[in-house]
Design a protein around this motif. Structure first.
Motif, PDB file in Angstrom:
ATOM      1  N   HIS A 189      35.546  56.072  39.017  1.00 39.55           N
ATOM      2  CA  HIS A 189      36.302  55.507  37.902  1.00 39.55           C
ATOM      3  C   HIS A 189      35.488  54.395  37.259  1.00 39.55           C
ATOM      4  O   HIS A 189      34.794  53.652  37.947  1.00 39.55           O
ATOM      5  N   ARG A 190      35.617  54.309  35.975  1.00 41.92           N
ATOM      6  CA  ARG A 190      34.841  53.310  35.261  1.00 41.92           C
ATOM      7  C   ARG A 190      35.562  51.963  35.327  1.00 41.92           C
ATOM      8  O   ARG A 190      36.741  51.856  34.967  1.00 41.92           O
ATOM      9  N   ILE A 191      34.864  50.965  35.800  1.00 42.61           N
ATOM     10  CA  ILE A 191      35.434  49.617  35.891  1.00 42.61           C
ATOM     11  C   ILE A 191      34.649  48.703  34.972  1.00 42.61           C
ATOM     12  O   ILE A 191      33.436  48.577  35.091  1.00 42.61           O
ATOM     13  N   TRP A 192      35.362  48.095  34.084  1.00 44.24           N
ATOM     14  CA  TRP A 192      34.718  47.279  33.058  1.00 44.24           C
ATOM     15  C   TRP A 192      35.095  45.818  33.283  1.00 44.24           C
ATOM     16  O   TRP A 192      36.273  45.459  33.299  1.00 44.24           O
ATOM     17  N   VAL A 193      34.100  44.990  33.456  1.00 41.14           N
ATOM     18  CA  VAL A 193      34.338  43.570  33.732  1.00 41.14           C
ATOM     19  C   VAL A 193      33.524  42.766  32.728  1.00 41.14           C
ATOM     20  O   VAL A 193      32.417  42.313  33.023  1.00 41.14           O
ATOM     21  N   PRO A 194      34.026  42.564  31.539  1.00 41.30           N
ATOM     22  CA  PRO A 194      33.227  41.900  30.508  1.00 41.30           C
ATOM     23  C   PRO A 194      33.164  40.396  30.726  1.00 41.30           C
ATOM     24  O   PRO A 194      33.969  39.828  31.466  1.00 41.30           O
ATOM     25  N   ALA A 237      42.580  55.708  28.963  1.00 40.19           N
ATOM     26  CA  ALA A 237      42.952  56.533  30.112  1.00 40.19           C
ATOM     27  C   ALA A 237      41.874  56.515  31.183  1.00 40.19           C
ATOM     28  O   ALA A 237      42.034  57.163  32.225  1.00 40.19           O
ATOM     29  N   ASP A 238      40.792  55.837  30.973  1.00 38.49           N
ATOM     30  CA  ASP A 238      39.749  55.887  32.002  1.00 38.49           C
ATOM     31  C   ASP A 238      39.093  54.541  32.273  1.00 38.49           C
ATOM     32  O   ASP A 238      38.199  54.456  33.089  1.00 38.49           O
ATOM     33  N   VAL A 239      39.509  53.481  31.598  1.00 42.29           N
ATOM     34  CA  VAL A 239      38.891  52.181  31.844  1.00 42.29           C
ATOM     35  C   VAL A 239      39.868  51.300  32.621  1.00 42.29           C
ATOM     36  O   VAL A 239      41.055  51.248  32.298  1.00 42.29           O
ATOM     37  N   ALA A 240      39.345  50.663  33.640  1.00 38.36           N
ATOM     38  CA  ALA A 240      40.142  49.698  34.397  1.00 38.36           C
ATOM     39  C   ALA A 240      39.306  48.439  34.564  1.00 38.36           C
ATOM     40  O   ALA A 240      38.111  48.409  34.253  1.00 38.36           O
ATOM     41  N   THR A 241      39.922  47.391  35.035  1.00 35.70           N
ATOM     42  CA  THR A 241      39.163  46.179  35.312  1.00 35.70           C
ATOM     43  C   THR A 241      39.682  45.552  36.594  1.00 35.70           C
ATOM     44  O   THR A 241      40.698  45.992  37.162  1.00 35.70           O
ATOM     45  N   LEU A 242      38.983  44.566  37.067  1.00 37.49           N
ATOM     46  CA  LEU A 242      39.371  43.877  38.296  1.00 37.49           C
ATOM     47  C   LEU A 242      39.765  42.448  37.966  1.00 37.49           C
ATOM     48  O   LEU A 242      39.090  41.776  37.177  1.00 37.49           O
ATOM     49  N   VAL A 243      40.849  42.005  38.555  1.00 38.97           N
ATOM     50  CA  VAL A 243      41.285  40.621  38.380  1.00 38.97           C
ATOM     51  C   VAL A 243      41.655  40.064  39.743  1.00 38.97           C
ATOM     52  O   VAL A 243      42.030  40.801  40.657  1.00 38.97           O
ATOM     53  N   GLY A 244      41.532  38.754  39.868  1.00 39.37           N
ATOM     54  CA  GLY A 244      41.975  38.101  41.090  1.00 39.37           C
ATOM     55  C   GLY A 244      43.484  38.050  41.115  1.00 39.37           C
ATOM     56  O   GLY A 244      44.131  37.893  40.071  1.00 39.37           O
TER      57      GLY A 244
END
Lengths: 324, 324
Positions: A189-194, A237-244
């Motif tokens: 899965h694509r994870i985007w963390v700008p 539908a395919d981008v997610a990101t990570l957060v604390g």
DNA sequence: GGCGAGCCACAACCATCAGTTGGGCGTGCT
DNA sequence: AGCACGCCCAACTGATGGTTGTGGCTCGCC
């Protein structure tokens, strides 16, 4: 409005005589009289009734007094907050919505008497934060030095607390309905963390994370702001990101985003605190103690190389997922 | 410190440019520059780093900003609190420790956004309070006009709430160990209530109370302060006093005084609220509603002649104790 | 009632300062 | 290079906050 005039008013109201207030403030009685007069002219009300034995508050004066006290205590706090030498505890955080800031805010809410100043060093390199600590510009910083060898001897870095990561996705994402996720489920899965600065510890964190779990983490590209990121996530539908999990975000109500905890192992970003080895600010101890009262993490935790030595970190050779 | 300089700093920090702040404040850019410069000289720190495209907060500036905001909001609140015409709700109470003030304080704690000013009219005669309400000096007063005929047509007086009385005695007093008392049990005991102004409604209250229950209430003599009164009570074996159950007092811990409720009937001092009939302050309604949420009194209640018409007040001819 | 003691306000004076206009310097964009 | 922009510095001026000196008022005392 001159705060010295306000101060004169407060003392005069408390002492009942302009003369005493003047003596205390080191000016003549006439000066205080003038200050009060200008204050009255400015506010367009009479603050005192003048009597033969001193002054007495009018109703307007009574109403003004607590506000005046409030103003001068604010001024005094402002001055002590930045007075070089003995100033308020000043801590650098990465952003005002980060878990670091949230934890500090929690601490302050339970200790409102603390003179705490949260600032943001506008640099990427953690070494600049170290330099700022050395120079005394700040009392502590939540930056992390990933290579202990580069840490100067006169500053200490301790583990503060962990910030467990959660996946943030929009409703159309295939993982949107999961209650929890394991890192291996994120693979492909694509994870985007700008907005991650190139040489920062966060860049290295995501680097190690992507390597250890074989993830597709895209940490490049500028950050156009949270609103843009959230807009994109909501529609994609395919981008997610990570957060604390402790990060504070403003959720536009119509976005319908989901935060999904990641477990087995929990992915923990280790927050460190950097502060001078000699004569740290006395208020720091209570803050550090406060870290201990935060809810601890579960057993299985992954941390990057510079985190505290958990089982996960020691057995770095361990493969966390099936071989590629 | 000039609050206009602080205001300029805040706007400049928010807008990022001295020029914009200057335009907004209606002065030249140079004026704002000077204000900031004097502020920096006064505080002995640099607040901004000057760049080609504007100004940027230094660490000290970041630390100062919230304090500066606090100061100017304090100033603004102070001004609105006393601005003639649209000012904060100003209510006159008899004393800052009275039940009236306590109830107002409770209200304010649950509605901290209210701009509420509690002042004390330094007069004895309730008619002065009425005059102050008529003149618009105050928005409302907790005084009571005991004879309704003397109330002008353009002011209203409503029943606010009741303040039930308790006996306050020292440990050596014969009634000290009672859990509750009835008014007839107080007969022949000396009750000292100092500091009652001669022509006030409180004087009349104690007068009617003494008459109706045949009590020995000594309301004469000057008040030397609460400490003196409490000292005397603590040592005395025959002097007691009456306090409202909601009154706030500072109890010296070593005094060992007891508050004993009085029941059958409960002795209620009726607090009234006086306010203008035309255009009362809009904040008053919420306060009056708040009175309704206070814990009500038990069934049997004695009130003076001007209290609300309870059974007790209507049957004033009723004798409450055995005949003398 | 007279008088001094306190206390505050007013007047005159002076130094400082906040505000204005005008000009200069650095920076970033075309 | 030239321009636009934003800040600082300089010179000037009116306002202001400080001082000293003085007067009016009330209270308490002789």
């Amino acid at each position: 409005m001159d705060t010295e005039a306000v101060r004169s008013f407060v003392r005069a109201a408390e002492l009942g005589q302009l003369r005493h207030a003047a003596d205390e403030l080191g000016v003549t009685q006439q000066a205080v009289s003038k200050r009060i007069a200008t204050l009255e002219r400015e506010l367009d009300v009479r603050l005192f009734t003048r009597t033969a034995r001193g002054v007495e508050l009018t109703l307007d004066g009574q109403a003004f007094l607590p506000h005046a006290r409030n103003i001068i205590t604010g001024v005094d706090r402002a001055i002590t907050a930045i007075r070089p030498g003995s100033r308020a505890l000043r801590i650098d955080v990465l952003g005002l919505r980060s878990a670091q800031a949230v934890v500090l805010h929690d601490y302050w809410r339970s200790h409102p008497e603390t003179d705490l100043d949260v600032v943001t060093l506008k640099v990427n390199d953690p070494r600049m934060a170290v330099a700022a600590v050395q120079a005394g510009d700040i009392d502590a910083s939540f930056r992390s030095v990933t290579d202990p060898a580069t840490l100067p001897r006169d500053v200490r870095m301790i583990h503060a607390f962990d910030s467990p990561l959660e996946l943030l996705v929009g409703p159309r994402h295939p993982l949107a309905s999961a209650r929890t996720l394991t890192p291996s489920q994120l693979r492909r899965h694509r994870i985007w963390v700008p907005g991650i600065a190139p040489r920062s510890e966060w860049a290295e964190f995501y680097d190690q994370l992507a390597t250890d779990f074989d993830l597709r983490i895209d940490a490049a590209g500028p950050n156009f702001g949270n609103e843009v990121l959230l807009d994109i996530l909501a529609d994609s539908a395919d981008v997610a990101t990570l957060v604390g999990s402790r990060d504070r975000y403003i959720w536009p109500t119509n976005h319908d985003l989901r935060r999904i905890p990641i477990v087995n192992p929990t992915l923990a970003y280790p927050l460190s605190l950097i502060f001078p080895r000699a004569n740290p600010h006395p208020g720091l101890r209570a803050i550090i103690n406060h870290f201990g009262s935060l809810t601890p993490l579960p057993e299985t935790v992954w941390r990057p190389s510079w985190g505290p030595n958990t089982l996960a970190a020691r057995n770095r050779s361990t493969s966390w997922g099936p071989p590629p």
